[in-house]
Write a protein that holds these residues in place. Structure first.
Motif, PDB file in Angstrom:
ATOM      1  N   TRP A 220       0.831  -1.202   0.000  1.00  0.00           N
ATOM      2  CA  TRP A 220       0.000   0.000   0.000  1.00  0.00           C
ATOM      3  C   TRP A 220       0.869   1.257   0.000  1.00  0.00           C
ATOM      4  CZ3 TRP A 220      -4.570   0.213  -1.702  1.00  0.00           C
ATOM      5  CH2 TRP A 220      -5.492  -0.826  -1.493  1.00  0.00           C
ATOM      6  N   TYR A 221       1.995   1.206   0.692  1.00  0.00           N
ATOM      7  CA  TYR A 221       2.905   2.351   0.671  1.00  0.00           C
ATOM      8  C   TYR A 221       3.395   2.624  -0.747  1.00  0.00           C
ATOM      9  CZ  TYR A 221       6.946   5.293   1.439  1.00  0.00           C
ATOM     10  OH  TYR A 221       7.845   6.334   1.365  1.00  0.00           O
ATOM     11  N   ASN A 222       3.783   1.561  -1.463  1.00  0.00           N
ATOM     12  CA  ASN A 222       4.277   1.758  -2.826  1.00  0.00           C
ATOM     13  C   ASN A 222       3.178   2.227  -3.768  1.00  0.00           C
ATOM     14  OD1 ASN A 222       6.995   1.095  -2.366  1.00  0.00           O
ATOM     15  ND2 ASN A 222       6.534  -1.079  -2.446  1.00  0.00           N
ATOM     16  N   ILE A 223       1.944   1.751  -3.552  1.00  0.00           N
ATOM     17  CA  ILE A 223       0.836   2.275  -4.363  1.00  0.00           C
ATOM     18  C   ILE A 223       0.663   3.773  -4.092  1.00  0.00           C
ATOM     19  CG2 ILE A 223      -1.640   2.120  -4.797  1.00  0.00           C
ATOM     20  CD1 ILE A 223      -1.503  -0.835  -4.088  1.00  0.00           C
ATOM     21  N   GLY A 224       0.797   4.163  -2.829  1.00  0.00           N
ATOM     22  CA  GLY A 224       0.745   5.590  -2.503  1.00  0.00           C
ATOM     23  C   GLY A 224       1.854   6.369  -3.180  1.00  0.00           C
ATOM     24  N   HIS A 225       3.026   5.782  -3.249  1.00  0.00           N
ATOM     25  CA  HIS A 225       4.131   6.446  -3.945  1.00  0.00           C
ATOM     26  C   HIS A 225       3.821   6.626  -5.432  1.00  0.00           C
ATOM     27  CE1 HIS A 225       8.177   7.527  -5.088  1.00  0.00           C
ATOM     28  NE2 HIS A 225       8.234   6.497  -5.902  1.00  0.00           N
ATOM     29  N   VAL A 226       3.224   5.587  -6.045  1.00  0.00           N
ATOM     30  CA  VAL A 226       2.824   5.715  -7.454  1.00  0.00           C
ATOM     31  C   VAL A 226       1.773   6.808  -7.611  1.00  0.00           C
ATOM     32  CG1 VAL A 226       1.666   4.512  -9.345  1.00  0.00           C
ATOM     33  CG2 VAL A 226       3.418   3.327  -8.002  1.00  0.00           C
ATOM     34  N   ALA A 227       0.828   6.875  -6.661  1.00  0.00           N
ATOM     35  CA  ALA A 227      -0.205   7.916  -6.727  1.00  0.00           C
ATOM     36  C   ALA A 227       0.406   9.304  -6.646  1.00  0.00           C
ATOM     37  CB  ALA A 227      -1.218   7.715  -5.600  1.00  0.00           C
ATOM     38  N   VAL A 228       1.442   9.470  -5.831  1.00  0.00           N
ATOM     39  CA  VAL A 228       2.133  10.771  -5.785  1.00  0.00           C
ATOM     40  C   VAL A 228       2.761  11.076  -7.139  1.00  0.00           C
ATOM     41  CG1 VAL A 228       4.081  12.002  -4.762  1.00  0.00           C
ATOM     42  CG2 VAL A 228       2.542  10.690  -3.306  1.00  0.00           C
ATOM     43  N   GLY A 229       3.324  10.042  -7.782  1.00  0.00           N
ATOM     44  CA  GLY A 229       3.953  10.260  -9.086  1.00  0.00           C
ATOM     45  C   GLY A 229       2.986  10.687 -10.160  1.00  0.00           C
ATOM     46  N   ILE A 230       1.711  10.262 -10.061  1.00  0.00           N
ATOM     47  CA  ILE A 230       0.724  10.672 -11.074  1.00  0.00           C
ATOM     48  C   ILE A 230      -0.137  11.830 -10.558  1.00  0.00           C
ATOM     49  CG2 ILE A 230       0.667   8.371 -12.090  1.00  0.00           C
ATOM     50  CD1 ILE A 230      -1.904   7.816 -10.609  1.00  0.00           C
ATOM     51  N   ALA A 231       0.284  12.442  -9.438  1.00  0.00           N
ATOM     52  CA  ALA A 231      -0.347  13.646  -8.882  1.00  0.00           C
ATOM     53  C   ALA A 231      -1.755  13.402  -8.358  1.00  0.00           C
ATOM     54  CB  ALA A 231      -0.363  14.778  -9.918  1.00  0.00           C
ATOM     55  N   ASP A 232      -2.076  12.168  -7.994  1.00  0.00           N
ATOM     56  CA  ASP A 232      -3.358  11.865  -7.371  1.00  0.00           C
ATOM     57  C   ASP A 232      -3.142  11.834  -5.857  1.00  0.00           C
ATOM     58  OD1 ASP A 232      -5.838  11.015  -6.577  1.00  0.00           O
ATOM     59  OD2 ASP A 232      -5.970   9.360  -8.023  1.00  0.00           O
ATOM     60  N   LEU A 233      -3.146  13.013  -5.232  1.00  0.00           N
ATOM     61  CA  LEU A 233      -2.803  13.109  -3.822  1.00  0.00           C
ATOM     62  C   LEU A 233      -3.882  12.516  -2.922  1.00  0.00           C
ATOM     63  CD1 LEU A 233      -1.176  16.664  -3.703  1.00  0.00           C
ATOM     64  CD2 LEU A 233      -0.133  14.441  -4.139  1.00  0.00           C
ATOM     65  N   THR A 234      -5.116  12.530  -3.383  1.00  0.00           N
ATOM     66  CA  THR A 234      -6.188  11.920  -2.583  1.00  0.00           C
ATOM     67  C   THR A 234      -5.979  10.417  -2.455  1.00  0.00           C
ATOM     68  OG1 THR A 234      -7.737  13.626  -3.346  1.00  0.00           O
ATOM     69  CG2 THR A 234      -8.670  11.618  -2.384  1.00  0.00           C
ATOM     70  N   LEU A 235      -5.670   9.764  -3.577  1.00  0.00           N
ATOM     71  CA  LEU A 235      -5.376   8.332  -3.540  1.00  0.00           C
ATOM     72  C   LEU A 235      -4.139   8.056  -2.699  1.00  0.00           C
ATOM     73  CD1 LEU A 235      -5.814   5.416  -4.469  1.00  0.00           C
ATOM     74  CD2 LEU A 235      -4.505   5.967  -6.549  1.00  0.00           C
ATOM     75  N   ALA A 236      -3.128   8.911  -2.832  1.00  0.00           N
ATOM     76  CA  ALA A 236      -1.902   8.726  -2.054  1.00  0.00           C
ATOM     77  C   ALA A 236      -2.198   8.803  -0.562  1.00  0.00           C
ATOM     78  CB  ALA A 236      -0.871   9.783  -2.449  1.00  0.00           C
ATOM     79  N   TYR A 237      -3.031   9.765  -0.159  1.00  0.00           N
ATOM     80  CA  TYR A 237      -3.381   9.925   1.253  1.00  0.00           C
ATOM     81  C   TYR A 237      -4.071   8.668   1.779  1.00  0.00           C
ATOM     82  CZ  TYR A 237      -5.156  12.190   5.491  1.00  0.00           C
ATOM     83  OH  TYR A 237      -5.424  12.517   6.798  1.00  0.00           O
ATOM     84  N   GLN A 238      -4.995   8.124   1.000  1.00  0.00           N
ATOM     85  CA  GLN A 238      -5.712   6.920   1.417  1.00  0.00           C
ATOM     86  C   GLN A 238      -4.780   5.716   1.508  1.00  0.00           C
ATOM     87  OE1 GLN A 238      -8.749   6.691  -1.557  1.00  0.00           O
ATOM     88  NE2 GLN A 238     -10.137   8.110  -0.510  1.00  0.00           N
ATOM     89  N   CYS A 239      -3.840   5.612   0.567  1.00  0.00           N
ATOM     90  CA  CYS A 239      -2.916   4.478   0.574  1.00  0.00           C
ATOM     91  C   CYS A 239      -1.986   4.527   1.782  1.00  0.00           C
ATOM     92  CB  CYS A 239      -2.101   4.454  -0.716  1.00  0.00           C
ATOM     93  SG  CYS A 239      -3.069   4.044  -2.184  1.00  0.00           S
ATOM     94  N   PHE A 240      -1.485   5.718   2.105  1.00  0.00           N
ATOM     95  CA  PHE A 240      -0.607   5.835   3.269  1.00  0.00           C
ATOM     96  C   PHE A 240      -1.371   5.527   4.554  1.00  0.00           C
ATOM     97  CE2 PHE A 240       1.870   9.036   0.550  1.00  0.00           C
ATOM     98  CZ  PHE A 240       2.706   8.029   0.076  1.00  0.00           C
TER      99      PHE A 240
END
Length: 501
Positions: free
Chosen positions: A386-406
């Motif tokens: 889930w942390y790495n999915i959050g990192h990918v979300a940061v890379g595609i600028a989807d900060l909402t998804l990144a927040y949920q993944c973290f």
């Protein structure tokens, strides 16, 4: 006409086909039919006893060459392990899970990462799996059984062999029984003391000329932490017979004595006698990797693949090296090779997802992470994915998804320091200063070796005017990563400000 098969032959057939439980059951039946062979006049009883011993040993057998028996207690008492610091190569965002020692998870889990093995300090202080007494079949018949054969009785309510009643001197003089008995005591019962006594008496009976018994003595000494004694036995065994496993055992001793150069020289000496031996090449590569000499380790792993192109560890480690040298496309080829070979686990799909993301193959990234989540077997693995999915979300600028993944990463592992650090950055972007500061303080306390939480906390404290806290956090960041330019510039600005005051 009904054809009957000799029970001992059938048991041996099961043993060869690795149907160990059926083999042990038949041997038990044979021993129950002949429980009072007082003078061992029936060879079938001795053969069944030996075969059952081998079957029970094979059920729990672990190759001592591949097992690094270092428990939690040894790790905590090892001063060198306390001082180890592994810097992150990508500031602020961790890209790939690593082990506790700082080694990236490459899809291949060595046996040394497994827990609950015999030989650790935790297991050494436990009572071996033996009974102090054995209940006789009947009180009347017990006195007719000799001491030597009483230990061979199969008691359904007790252990197969009662080690407390074994006449080791008797068995050490029987080459056909002593070796299988030693392996049973050493591997199945985990009773190193009795195994050492048997090996010592058998070595003496062989007039100190049997290399096999000397190797077993060395293994016992290694289990007991007597590394110099183990070294003497392995050296003596090599003088009698050049065996690959003996080189591997002796190298383990030198590694535990913190003598990696001596271990390297020993491996190269072994390669002179056994050119192209995969296990020796792998040992050299592992030592170079532990010494952080990644380029040399990669070269030796390539030599391993020249001899065995299906070697999982070599493929995984070379792929990991390419990933960390910013060559995700090449790393992807190695990980795909593991998939073609049938390796199918969480770590591999996690690494595939990261390689696809950095190689800009976005269509395969999330599907790989989905497979990784489906194959995860522990909360720590779920948290890392889930942390790495959050990192990918940061890379595609989807900060909402990144927040949920973290947040999900913290739900599975509440001690995930990197997730706290990245959540703090996202909270600060939302203007939640106090929440961000709390996350950074938590991350700094959980992973003092990371410079990112300290640096981010220093920046945050400087913005809200707490210069003293900012200076303290910046100093900790500098201690963790002295070459970080931004930390040095921040410290310089703070010193100028303090001088002006």
């Amino acid at each position: 006409m009904e054809v009957t098969i000799d029970p001992l032959f059938l048991a041996w057939s099961y043993f060869r086909r690795r149907k160990l439980q059926q083999c042990a059951d038949i041997c038990t039946k044979i021993l129950q039919d002949n429980p009072y062979d007082q003078d061992c006049s029936l060879p079938i009883s001795e053969a069944a006893w030996s075969l059952k011993t081998r079957a029970l040993t094979e059920m729990v057998y672990i190759d001592e060459v591949e097992v690094d028996q270092e428990g939690i207690a040894e790790m905590m008492l090892d001063e060198s392990s306390i001082a180890q610091v592994t810097p992150w190569n990508k500031p602020g965002w961790r890209t790939q899970p690593v082990t506790q020692s700082g080694r990236p998870i490459t899809g291949f889990v060595r046996p040394s990462t497994q827990s609950g093995r015999p030989g650790t300090m935790e297991q050494a202080i436990k009572t071996p799996r033996t009974a102090s007494t054995a209940r006789p079949v009947t009180s009347a018949s017990g006195r007719f059984i000799r001491l030597g054969t009483a230990s061979m009785l199969t008691n359904p309510d007790g252990p197969f062999i009662n080690l407390s009643r074994l006449n080791l001197a008797k068995y050490s003089q029987k080459p056909n029984l002593s070796r299988t008995l030693f392996e049973y005591i050493f591997h199945h019962e985990n009773d190193v003391k009795n195994a050492l006594d048997l090996a010592a008496q058998a070595t003496e009976h062989a007039q100190f000329k049997d290399w096999w018994w000397k190797v077993q003595l060395g293994k016992c000494y290694y289990r007991l932490g007597l590394y110099r004694e183990a070294e003497k036995q392995f050296r003596s065994a090599l003088n009698h017979q050049e065996i690959v496993d003996t080189y591997l055992y002796l190298a383990k001793v030198y590694q535990r004595l913190d003598q990696p150069i001596t271990a390297l020289n020993l491996f190269k000496q072994g390669l002179d006698h056994f050119p192209g031996e995969v296990t020796l090449l792998t040992g050299i590569a592992r030592i170079h990797e532990e010494m952080n000499n990644i380029s040399s380790a990669t070269e030796y792993y390539r030599d391993v693949l020249k001899q065995d192109n299906t070697h999982v560890e070599a493929i995984a480690c070379i792929g990991s090296n390419h990933f960390y040298t910013d060559q995700p496309e090449i790393a992807l080829r190695f990980y795909r090779r593991l998939l073609q070979m049938g390796v199918y686990n969480c770590q591999l799909y996690n690494n595939l997802g990261l390689c696809c993301f950095y190689a800009q193959q976005y269509d395969m990234t999330l599907s790989s992470f989905e497979r990784a989540l489906a194959l995860s077997t522990s909360d720590e693995e779920q948290a890392d994915v889930w942390y790495n999915i959050g990192h990918v979300a940061v890379g595609i600028a989807d900060l909402t998804l990144a927040y949920q993944c973290f947040k999900l990463a913290l739900a599975f592992n509440n001690d995930h320091a990197e997730a706290y650090n990245n959540l703090a950055v996202l909270e600060l972007r939302k203007g939640r200063v106090e929440q961000s500061k709390a996350f950074l303080q938590t991350a700094a306390s959980l992973a003092s070796h990371m410079y990112e939480p300290h640096f981010n906390l220093s920046i945050l404290s400087e913005k809200i005017g707490d210069l003293q806290s900012s200076y303290t956090a910046a100093q900790k960041a500098e201690d963790a990563f002295p070459e970080h330019v931004d930390t040095q510039q921040l410290l310089k600005q703070l010193r100028v400000h303090f001088a002006a005051i």
